[in-house]
Design a protein around this motif. Sequence first.
Motif, PDB file in Angstrom:
ATOM      1  N   THR A   1      13.136  -5.542   1.274  1.00 30.56           N
ATOM      2  CA  THR A   1      11.812  -5.602   1.899  1.00 30.56           C
ATOM      3  C   THR A   1      10.750  -5.934   0.859  1.00 30.56           C
ATOM      4  O   THR A   1       9.820  -6.699   1.118  1.00 30.56           O
ATOM      5  N   VAL A   2      10.905  -5.365  -0.328  1.00 32.15           N
ATOM      6  CA  VAL A   2       9.994  -5.663  -1.437  1.00 32.15           C
ATOM      7  C   VAL A   2      10.125  -7.128  -1.833  1.00 32.15           C
ATOM      8  O   VAL A   2       9.121  -7.830  -2.022  1.00 32.15           O
ATOM      9  N   ARG A   3      11.345  -7.607  -1.948  1.00 28.08           N
ATOM     10  CA  ARG A   3      11.583  -9.000  -2.345  1.00 28.08           C
ATOM     11  C   ARG A   3      11.092  -9.980  -1.293  1.00 28.08           C
ATOM     12  O   ARG A   3      10.570 -11.048  -1.617  1.00 28.08           O
ATOM     13  N   LEU A   4      11.250  -9.617  -0.036  1.00 23.69           N
ATOM     14  CA  LEU A   4      10.829 -10.494   1.055  1.00 23.69           C
ATOM     15  C   LEU A   4       9.316 -10.703   1.034  1.00 23.69           C
ATOM     16  O   LEU A   4       8.815 -11.734   1.495  1.00 23.69           O
ATOM     17  N   ASN A   5       8.593  -9.732   0.480  1.00 23.59           N
ATOM     18  CA  ASN A   5       7.130  -9.805   0.424  1.00 23.59           C
ATOM     19  C   ASN A   5       6.614 -10.126  -0.973  1.00 23.59           C
ATOM     20  O   ASN A   5       5.458  -9.837  -1.302  1.00 23.59           O
ATOM     21  N   GLY A   6       7.463 -10.741  -1.799  1.00 21.73           N
ATOM     22  CA  GLY A   6       7.034 -11.217  -3.110  1.00 21.73           C
ATOM     23  C   GLY A   6       6.537 -10.127  -4.042  1.00 21.73           C
ATOM     24  O   GLY A   6       5.673 -10.386  -4.883  1.00 21.73           O
ATOM     25  N   ARG A   7       7.028  -8.891  -3.878  1.00 19.75           N
ATOM     26  CA  ARG A   7       6.652  -7.745  -4.702  1.00 19.75           C
ATOM     27  C   ARG A   7       5.209  -7.297  -4.475  1.00 19.75           C
ATOM     28  O   ARG A   7       4.730  -6.413  -5.174  1.00 19.75           O
ATOM     29  N   ALA A   8       4.506  -7.904  -3.524  1.00 15.61           N
ATOM     30  CA  ALA A   8       3.112  -7.511  -3.261  1.00 15.61           C
ATOM     31  C   ALA A   8       3.098  -6.147  -2.562  1.00 15.61           C
ATOM     32  O   ALA A   8       3.601  -6.026  -1.443  1.00 15.61           O
ATOM     33  N   PRO A   9       2.555  -5.127  -3.191  1.00 17.64           N
ATOM     34  CA  PRO A   9       2.646  -3.765  -2.636  1.00 17.64           C
ATOM     35  C   PRO A   9       2.024  -3.600  -1.252  1.00 17.64           C
ATOM     36  O   PRO A   9       2.634  -3.008  -0.363  1.00 17.64           O
ATOM     37  N   LEU A  10       0.813  -4.120  -1.058  1.00 19.33           N
ATOM     38  CA  LEU A  10       0.142  -3.919   0.226  1.00 19.33           C
ATOM     39  C   LEU A  10       0.817  -4.719   1.330  1.00 19.33           C
ATOM     40  O   LEU A  10       0.872  -4.280   2.482  1.00 19.33           O
ATOM     41  N   ALA A  11       1.327  -5.902   0.988  1.00 19.57           N
ATOM     42  CA  ALA A  11       2.052  -6.707   1.978  1.00 19.57           C
ATOM     43  C   ALA A  11       3.329  -5.983   2.399  1.00 19.57           C
ATOM     44  O   ALA A  11       3.689  -5.967   3.578  1.00 19.57           O
ATOM     45  N   THR A  12       4.014  -5.387   1.431  1.00 20.26           N
ATOM     46  CA  THR A  12       5.232  -4.629   1.729  1.00 20.26           C
ATOM     47  C   THR A  12       4.915  -3.422   2.599  1.00 20.26           C
ATOM     48  O   THR A  12       5.614  -3.136   3.584  1.00 20.26           O
ATOM     49  N   LEU A  13       3.852  -2.717   2.251  1.00 21.81           N
ATOM     50  CA  LEU A  13       3.434  -1.542   3.021  1.00 21.81           C
ATOM     51  C   LEU A  13       3.107  -1.924   4.462  1.00 21.81           C
ATOM     52  O   LEU A  13       3.563  -1.280   5.415  1.00 21.81           O
ATOM     53  N   GLN A  14       2.330  -2.980   4.627  1.00 22.60           N
ATOM     54  CA  GLN A  14       1.940  -3.425   5.967  1.00 22.60           C
ATOM     55  C   GLN A  14       3.157  -3.897   6.760  1.00 22.60           C
ATOM     56  O   GLN A  14       3.273  -3.649   7.965  1.00 22.60           O
ATOM     57  N   PHE A  15       4.088  -4.569   6.090  1.00 20.08           N
ATOM     58  CA  PHE A  15       5.310  -5.068   6.711  1.00 20.08           C
ATOM     59  C   PHE A  15       6.070  -3.923   7.390  1.00 20.08           C
ATOM     60  O   PHE A  15       6.575  -4.062   8.509  1.00 20.08           O
ATOM     61  N   ILE A  16       6.121  -2.786   6.712  1.00 22.27           N
ATOM     62  CA  ILE A  16       6.849  -1.634   7.243  1.00 22.27           C
ATOM     63  C   ILE A  16       6.008  -0.884   8.279  1.00 22.27           C
ATOM     64  O   ILE A  16       6.510  -0.501   9.337  1.00 22.27           O
ATOM     65  N   GLU A  17       4.730  -0.700   8.000  1.00 17.94           N
ATOM     66  CA  GLU A  17       3.860   0.037   8.926  1.00 17.94           C
ATOM     67  C   GLU A  17       3.780  -0.650  10.283  1.00 17.94           C
ATOM     68  O   GLU A  17       3.655   0.010  11.319  1.00 17.94           O
ATOM     69  N   GLN A  18       3.847  -1.970  10.283  1.00 19.69           N
ATOM     70  CA  GLN A  18       3.766  -2.720  11.546  1.00 19.69           C
ATOM     71  C   GLN A  18       5.126  -2.904  12.220  1.00 19.69           C
ATOM     72  O   GLN A  18       5.225  -3.561  13.256  1.00 19.69           O
ATOM     73  N   GLY A  19       6.166  -2.324  11.624  1.00 22.18           N
ATOM     74  CA  GLY A  19       7.494  -2.412  12.220  1.00 22.18           C
ATOM     75  C   GLY A  19       8.176  -3.745  12.046  1.00 22.18           C
ATOM     76  O   GLY A  19       9.204  -4.014  12.686  1.00 22.18           O
TER      77      GLY A  19
END
Length: 323
Positions: free
Chosen positions: A186-204
């Motif tokens: 999930t981290v790799r899919l979002n280019g290591r961007a922390p907030l993008a990774t966080l939002q990716f998970i929070e939004q399901g």
Amino acid sequence: MLYPWQEGVWQNWQQLLEQGRLHHAILLVAPQGSGRDVLAKQLAQTVLCQNGVTEPCGMCHSCRLFAAGTHPDFHLLAPVQEGKSIGVDAVRQCNRWAVETSQLGAERIILIDQADAMGEAAANALLKTLEEPPSGCQFILLAASLDNLLPTINSRCNKWRLPMPDEASTQKWVEKQLMQSIKRETVRLNGRAPLATLQFIEQGQDIRYGHLLTAFAAFLQPPFIGLYDVAAQCAAEGHQSLKWLSYFMVDCMKVQQGVTQHLIHCESLPLVQQAAATISPMLLISQIKKANALYQQLDQHSGLNTELLMVDWLTGFMVAPTA
């Protein structure tokens, strides 16, 4: 409040502020989901603050207006809609802001978010203002990369790159925010961007992407059952799903070449290996190219029948011979 990975750039900017050497046009290169707007607004508030030099005081009239989003000398320019360009008329308004008199008798700040979304005409309209900056006007430009910015714009700015934390640090930070463990892919899919990774998970999106990946991998196995189910899932996620599936197909190509390290889908390796053993390298290359072209088409043109175009792309796996 700044994020931990922003502290290095911020400390450098503070030194320039203290020395009175801050360039009139700062260009911050950072991906979406890095919190770059937070860092840019910290700089803007500091420059506008009536008391602080290297930190905003948070209590003066200027800081209170900034916190309320009503500061008359802070101007934000961004695309009207996500994925759209910044037009020349918007930049001309920006140029008018640049020459206006400060309403609080101090600096003026113009923040251009997604500056790499400026069309050529818009960028050229901004160029003269950057070449001959009005006194007391500070520009802050944000861009994901330099590729879509005119070289002449680049050359007029003081460029800074915001380093992303490594995978382990991003994973640890996101897990701390969510108080749960997350997948490394999930981290790799979002280019290591922390907030993008966080939002990716929070939004399901991580759950929906997992379902899509499983359905796509199953579809790739002859006799190619589930085409319309995969197309519907792709359409529901929008054209971003094509980028995700492209990453998966690139991982398949890596496995075919004997590479099993540094895959994005490190926790879905069985699915990658299954697809890599079935689809020929030439077909993968062809479908990746078509997926990227379709992504661009859907990104630039709204109103297209996404699901129908997805069906057409997926059919490409069925008409060519497999390995």
